[in-house]
Every structure is written in structure tokens, then in C-alpha cells.
Design a protein around this motif. Structure first.
Motif, PDB file in Angstrom:
ATOM      1  N   ASP A 101       3.912  18.974 -23.703  1.00  0.00           N
ATOM      2  CA  ASP A 101       4.395  19.789 -22.585  1.00  0.00           C
ATOM      3  C   ASP A 101       4.383  21.253 -23.011  1.00  0.00           C
ATOM      4  O   ASP A 101       5.149  21.650 -23.891  1.00  0.00           O
ATOM      5  N   SER A 103       4.703  23.839 -20.712  1.00  0.00           N
ATOM      6  CA  SER A 103       5.104  24.566 -19.507  1.00  0.00           C
ATOM      7  C   SER A 103       5.772  25.885 -19.888  1.00  0.00           C
ATOM      8  O   SER A 103       6.089  26.132 -21.062  1.00  0.00           O
ATOM      9  N   THR A 143       0.662  22.088 -18.415  1.00  0.00           N
ATOM     10  CA  THR A 143       1.185  23.445 -18.293  1.00  0.00           C
ATOM     11  C   THR A 143       1.154  23.822 -16.815  1.00  0.00           C
ATOM     12  O   THR A 143       0.111  23.722 -16.171  1.00  0.00           O
ATOM     13  N   ARG A 175       6.555  24.937 -12.357  1.00  0.00           N
ATOM     14  CA  ARG A 175       7.290  23.872 -13.032  1.00  0.00           C
ATOM     15  C   ARG A 175       6.378  22.667 -13.246  1.00  0.00           C
ATOM     16  O   ARG A 175       5.745  22.181 -12.325  1.00  0.00           O
ATOM     17  N   ASP A 176       6.298  22.204 -14.497  1.00  0.00           N
ATOM     18  CA  ASP A 176       5.458  21.056 -14.815  1.00  0.00           C
ATOM     19  C   ASP A 176       6.209  19.764 -14.504  1.00  0.00           C
ATOM     20  O   ASP A 176       7.435  19.705 -14.590  1.00  0.00           O
ATOM     21  N   GLU A 246       9.797  29.537 -15.320  1.00  0.00           N
ATOM     22  CA  GLU A 246       8.953  28.727 -14.455  1.00  0.00           C
ATOM     23  C   GLU A 246       8.981  29.182 -13.005  1.00  0.00           C
ATOM     24  O   GLU A 246       8.113  28.822 -12.224  1.00  0.00           O
TER      25      GLU A 246
END
Length: 316
Positions: A101, A103, A143, A175-176, A246
Motif C-alpha cells: 500500500d 497511498s 496508490t 484514498r486507496d 489523501e
């Protein structure tokens, strides 16, 4: 200087980006650290960071409290009238998949490095410790709203290429969906192997807990949680402007307010407890890495605890 995440061996200063040249330098230094230090400390008849039981049948031994009853050796138990379990031998060819992850929330760090740097270091450690012996390693990287699958291949050259692609993944706003990222490891179905999820797990627990449980049914799962100390408590430094990476929203917070700091610490502790509970409930091993701590020492301690648990016959 805070004790820490090996600034000198290659991490860029907190706040800097991974350009191609810097990423190559960082990955080369990480490879030296991992192969010379971690590999030397973690030698043994295990593959990767999880001393899993393997699938090949081995010898039997007497049952001890905590052993997995699914490994009962009933023929030997019947002959000796003493409960026995069947040992298993570590698989010689392991397929490992990483869910990384990256992000925007990982582009944050107030200690020795960014959480993103720590996620790359964790991916490098797992890759270099599992790629030998013909093992295959692949990854899915998330991402923002983008998720990329990097096919599993054997060999150190391919593993280094995989890490370069992970380290060079650009950060994107938005936002992932961590649950969707984890679910990519469930499809298509693969033979039993090792699955590693690297994230700060700040997404809502209910969005990723179910995919994690589904993943652990078939694979040995390791959850690597990366966090920064400022995510656990706030310092008393007056007014701070916080920007949610984010979404881009900004909030000004008066950290001199003692009650606010206490509420923040309590909420953070509750959040981390929920994350740990969901990981434990999925049957996954849990490794926590902090930006203000020695990540290599944390990995060694984790593996030592896992091996100790296996030696005592427990499953985790």
C-alpha cells in the motif's frame, strides 16, 4: 539524533521523494544491509520472515499442548496409544506475494524517514530473504485509485527489478481501497504460499478484514504495519496545521490543549487495537515497524518470537 531507521545506509531525508538515482542507491544499500546483517542473523531452515510449518510430511513426535490438531498422526497414535503429531518440512520452492500500500497517507514521517520509505524497506527485506532457492516473488501495488500487478518471477535480478518498480511508484492523491488491494492476492487462486500485506492500515477495518481472513485460509499471511509516533500522540507545540494527504483537507489544531492530546491518544490507541484485533482475527502474523525505531532489530525480534512460538508447538 533519534535511534532509528538507518538514515546513513540509504534512506533519503524525511520529506524527499524517490527519484530514479536515489531509489537505485537506496535499494543497493538496503540489499547490502539485508543480505549481510539480516540474512546472517536469521539463518536456519526457514524461508522468509514467517517460520511456517511447510507442507511436506516429516517425522512424528509426541503431541504438546498448543499443537495444531489438524496435524495429528493417527496411525502412530493408534500404535503407541500416545497422541502424536506429524512434523512438516519447509517447502523448497515458495511463492510469495506482496500487497504494498503506497497511498498518500504513507508520505508522512516525523522521525528518521517517511512511512513510505519504511514500506519499501520491509518489501526489500521480505524479497531478499525469500527469493533464493528458486522461490518466486510477485507484488500488487496500490496508490490512490490505481492498483498494479507485478508478476511473480524467480532470481535476484528479477527481484531487484520488482523492488525498483515498487520504489519508483509515484504517489497519487485519493484514498486507496486496501480491501481491494488485498483481494487481488486471492485472485487467481494459487497453491499455498506466503502473502505479505504492507500498509499503515488506516483504511476502515471493515474494508480489509474480510479479504484478509479469506487470504489466510489458503496462505501464511504476514501483516506489516508501518506507523509514525505522531499517529499515536501529539506533542505540546502550540498550533499545528494538519493536511490530510489523501483528501487535501487542512485542519489547525491547538496542541497545547491537554484534554485534546489525551483524547487524541485514546482514539489512536483504540484504532491501533482494532487494527491488531482484525489482523489477529484473520489468523495473520503481525509485524509493526515504526519510523522512530530500528526496523532491522524489530524484524529480528519478530522472527525470533515466531520461531520460539513454533518451537513450543503453538501455531502463531
Amino acid at each position: 539524533m533519534a535511534r532509528g531507521v538507518w538514515m546513513s545506509p540509504g534512506f533519503p531525508p524525511a520529506g524527499s521523494a524517490f527519484d530514479d538515482a536515489r531509489a537505485e542507491l537506496v535499494l543497493r544499500r538496503l540489499q547490502l544491509l539485508i543480505t549481510r546483517k539480516l540474512d546472517g542473523l536469521l539463518q536456519g531452515d526457514y524461508l522468509g520472515l514467517l517460520p511456517g510449518p511447510g507442507t511436506e510430511a516429516g517425522e512424528s513426535r509426541e503431541y504438546r499442548p498448543g499443537d495444531d490438531v489438524r496435524r495429528m498422526d493417527w496411525p502412530v497414535t493408534a500404535r503407541t496409544l500416545v497422541p502424536h503429531v506429524r512434523r512438516t518440512v519447509a517447502d523448497r520452492e515458495l511463492e510469495t506475494w506482496l500487497a504494498v500500500d503506497l497511498s498518500a497517507s504513507l508520505d508522512f514521517g516525523t522521525a528518521c524517514c517517511l512511512k513510505r520509505d519504511l514500506a519499501v524497506a520491509a518489501a526489500a527485506a521480505i524479497t531478499h530473504l525469500t527469493v533464493r532457492g528458486g522461490n518466486r516473488i510477485g507484488a500488487v501495488v496500490g496508490t490512490g485509485d490505481t492498483r498494479v500487478r507485478l508478476p511473480a518471477r524467480t532470481g535476484r535480478k528479477e527481484a531487484n527489478g520488482l523492488l525498483r518498480q515498487i520504489a519508483g511508484t509515484p504517489a497519487k492523491a485519493g484514498r486507496d481501497d486496501l480491501g481491494a488491494l488485498v483481494d487481488l492476492l486471492n485472485r487467481p487462486p494459487r497453491r499455498r504460499g506466503m502473502a505479505v500485506v504492507i500498509s499503515d492500515f488506516l483504511a476502515p477495518v471493515e474494508s480489509w478484514a474480510r479479504p484478509m481472513r479469506k487470504l489466510a485460509v489458503r496462505h501464511d499471511v504476514l501483516a506489516v504495519e508501518v506507523l509514525d509516533p505522531r499517529e499515536l500522540d501529539l506533542p505540546d507545540v502550540g498550533v499545528i496545521a494538519f493536511v490530510e494527504p489523501e483528501t487535501g483537507q487542512m485542519h489547525e489544531v491547538q496542541t497545547a490543549d491537554r484534554r485534546l492530546r489525551e483524547r487524541y491518544a485514546a482514539a489512536a490507541a483504540t484504532q491501533r487495537a482494532a487494527i491488531a484485533g482484525a489482523i489477529r482475527g484473520a489468523g495473520a502474523a503481525h509485524l509493526r515497524l515504526r519510523t522512530d525505531s530500528d526496523w532491522m532489530l524489530d524484524i529480528v525480534r519478530f522472527v525470533a518470537a515466531q520461531r520460539h512460538a513454533r518451537t513450543r508447538g503453538t501455531t502463531r
